[in-house]
Design an enzyme around this catalytic site. Sequence first.
Site, mmCIF file in Angstrom:
data_model
loop_
_atom_site.group_PDB
_atom_site.id
_atom_site.type_symbol
_atom_site.label_atom_id
_atom_site.label_comp_id
_atom_site.label_asym_id
_atom_site.label_seq_id
_atom_site.Cartn_x
_atom_site.Cartn_y
_atom_site.Cartn_z
ATOM 1 N N GLU A 69 49.672 38.742 48.929
ATOM 2 C CA GLU A 69 50.660 37.673 49.024
ATOM 3 C C GLU A 69 50.802 36.895 47.727
ATOM 4 O O GLU A 69 51.912 36.512 47.334
ATOM 5 C CB GLU A 69 50.271 36.710 50.165
ATOM 6 C CG GLU A 69 50.316 37.324 51.551
ATOM 7 C CD GLU A 69 48.984 37.918 51.994
ATOM 8 O OE1 GLU A 69 48.719 37.933 53.212
ATOM 9 O OE2 GLU A 69 48.205 38.358 51.124
ATOM 10 N N SER A 113 53.157 55.666 30.609
ATOM 11 C CA SER A 113 54.018 55.283 31.720
ATOM 12 C C SER A 113 55.245 54.524 31.224
ATOM 13 O O SER A 113 55.206 53.832 30.196
ATOM 14 C CB SER A 113 53.245 54.422 32.714
ATOM 15 O OG SER A 113 52.774 53.247 32.095
ATOM 16 N N TRP A 152 36.637 52.909 37.322
ATOM 17 C CA TRP A 152 37.680 52.240 38.088
ATOM 18 C C TRP A 152 37.733 52.713 39.534
ATOM 19 O O TRP A 152 38.714 52.509 40.225
ATOM 20 C CB TRP A 152 39.029 52.420 37.400
ATOM 21 C CG TRP A 152 39.160 51.560 36.169
ATOM 22 C CD1 TRP A 152 38.239 50.685 35.674
ATOM 23 C CD2 TRP A 152 40.273 51.510 35.273
ATOM 24 N NE1 TRP A 152 38.695 50.087 34.527
ATOM 25 C CE2 TRP A 152 39.943 50.575 34.256
ATOM 26 C CE3 TRP A 152 41.492 52.163 35.223
ATOM 27 C CZ2 TRP A 152 40.812 50.282 33.208
ATOM 28 C CZ3 TRP A 152 42.361 51.865 34.174
ATOM 29 C CH2 TRP A 152 42.033 50.922 33.184
ATOM 30 N N HIS A 168 51.685 43.387 28.182
ATOM 31 C CA HIS A 168 51.310 42.516 29.290
ATOM 32 C C HIS A 168 52.025 41.168 29.226
ATOM 33 O O HIS A 168 51.768 40.296 30.039
ATOM 34 C CB HIS A 168 49.794 42.313 29.312
ATOM 35 C CG HIS A 168 49.054 43.557 29.685
ATOM 36 N ND1 HIS A 168 48.709 44.512 28.765
ATOM 37 C CD2 HIS A 168 48.621 44.033 30.883
ATOM 38 C CE1 HIS A 168 48.080 45.502 29.369
ATOM 39 N NE2 HIS A 168 48.021 45.229 30.652
#
Length: 779
Positions: free
Chosen positions: A17, A441, A569, A702
């Site tokens: 959320e 990506s 990870w 970022h």
Amino acid sequence: MAITHNLGFPRIGARRELKFALESYWKGESSLDALKAVGAQLRARHWEDQAGLDLVPVGDFAFYDQMLDMSFTLGNLPERVQGFEGDALDNYFRVARGRSAPEADARARCGGVAAGEMTKWLDTNYHYIVPEFTADTTFRLDASRLLAQLEEARAQGVGAKPVIIGPVTYLALGKSKDGADRLALLDRLLPVYGELLNTLAAHGVEWVQIDEPILVTELDAPWRHAFEDAYHTLKSVPVKLLLATYFGELQDQRYLVANLPVAGLHIDAINGRDDITPLLNLLPSGKVLSLGVINGRNIWKTDLNGVLDWLEPIQAQLGERLWIAPSCSLLHVPVDLDSERKLDGEIQSWLAFARQKLEELRILATALNQGREAVRAELDANRAAIEARRHSPRVNNPTVKAAIAGIDAGMGRRRSPYAERAIRQAARLQLPKFPTTTIGSFPQTSEIRVARRRFKAGEIDAAAYQEIMHGEIARCVREQEALGLDVLVHGEAERNDMVEYFGEQLDGYVFSQFGWVQSYGSRCVKPPILFGDISRPRPMTVDWISHAQSLTDKPMKGMLTGPVTLLNWSFVRDDQPRAVSCRQLALAIREEVLDLEKAGVGIIQIDEAALREGLPLRRSQWQDYLDWAVESFRVTANGVGDETQIHTHMCYSEFNDIIESIAAMDADVITIETSRSDMELLDAFDRFKYPNEIGPGVYDIHSPNIPTKAHMVDLMTKAAARIPAERLWVNPDCGLKTRQWGEVIPALTRMVAAAKTLRAAHPASSAASKPAAPLAAGS
């Protein structure tokens, strides 16, 4: 009676959320009041989840990062964000990501600022915003955030324990921007900490958790003295301090910690079990000892009966001075296992997420305080789950174990040294000087996410999904050709996550639906669960990369995640050494590398973004880890011919002190984050002559800020002063999946223009500049 408490709770929400609320606000689609309301709702829900504890953390919730929260509490704001009008939370986001919401930035006449440097929190995959210091740094208390959350918790009836970062850790994990001594700031910092603790006392607080995790690292004498100075200065505050360490062992700092003038100590009894017996002998009478007996960083059920066998004698010795808790904040695990509906039932019975870990804590406390018979059914069920996992045939694969035993030194060596390989690769690839590429990506658009969701839900079949992904790959190739990039990527439209995508196709992994963990800000990852021996049943990327290569005459990189990153990870097995699991992963990815080469792929990138975060926290233990981590990468990468160019990528960690090991990986090209740190990471090359090619990232992906061409030229000029220009690449600092095409296109346009400027400025040793030849299969 043993006291129960928690060090911190996941803040992103069971359904992410907070992520969606943050991103909605940053896009200008919702208000700041709406964002704050989501934060309040999450805090209330999380305190309710922890209601059975004697003490509950308050202040562990952050809209971006707890270290950034501490900087604002201490009034340590970078000069570049001072003076902007508006809500303090907008300035907070500017430090975190360079911008806040469009309307807020417009009102403040802020066109974007440099985002704060971001790096890993000790040895985790959580990223924090690095505090910035200069010789002139001053501190001024702003306790409003913490006091507001304290008031909310009190209204909910919570037994509140405020949580703050300790002063020595705050200085140690920050950075001096002008070379000034960070410890020289301690005398300025401690009065503000004293003011904060006195303020909390005035609001009725009894206990404050003060986190000092750098106590489990190797400290030299000045930093040890800093702890003594700090806590003797703070010993007169009218609150009780629980000094918390986690992630490792105190070792030679046991005596120091045991004798600091604080009311209690929290010790990570998962990673620091060997500290406990010595501490029991050192601990002054009256001091509380909190033991972190539930693993806060992994998702396996706790062996409750085994823990009780160990804890009961300690309780007999300490009595009410024994507290129990998770080993660290539960920030590092998902929220609720009961949300899972599709997880393999047998494996699910072996797991515990944050809410289940708190239930384990309740069972332990009840057994300690009332006797084991009071929770006999729960303890018997736990024993059955532990034994089932231990003996499950799904965990152990004899074929994989035999393959690991067959690894030899030759598997980790390239056929020729780099200097010879470079000549053959240059002849094959025909790249210009300062070749341009990206990390892998491209934006994951809403169309991509919808298609993936529909495919997983069975609404479209595999053929329809492949057609949509091929369309996205074609778009990505067209955009890169139009930009003029030299080495292309297929964009990874088909990949949900760089680890999850591969784990889904490897035997030995299983996946959750809602096992999200915060990595930084609104960025969440869903770590795969590595439960058994690893093998690769079939090729994972070859068809996608081959299709992409068929659309262009330019070189197309094959994109893989390396074994060390797949390990670090993931939620990994705790029943065998990590090195063994890593070697299993290395053999599986090696098979994929060789299949890509057979398909004619001339450049293969094997990302090892997580190499450094696996380092033990004590430097004396580094070499053992680096030996098997580097060996695993080399086994993965080095079966190819000399003409095949191997890349690797690393980001958002400090690499200067392991540069020799990075060089030992012997990748032909490494791409590495340097943009946020203004090429600081290249300082390592003043003392170490990196032998191969390197692409220092010039575009901070970022942040939504679009860098100028001049800025990128300046960064690369700094790099060329340390590394020969003929061995430099130009690229972003990380993948572009989290950005929008509207940001990516102008940023990459400037990056390509910067490369052309650099070529003009360094013409003498320019590489061949004729167009790249098509890469035929088998070439």
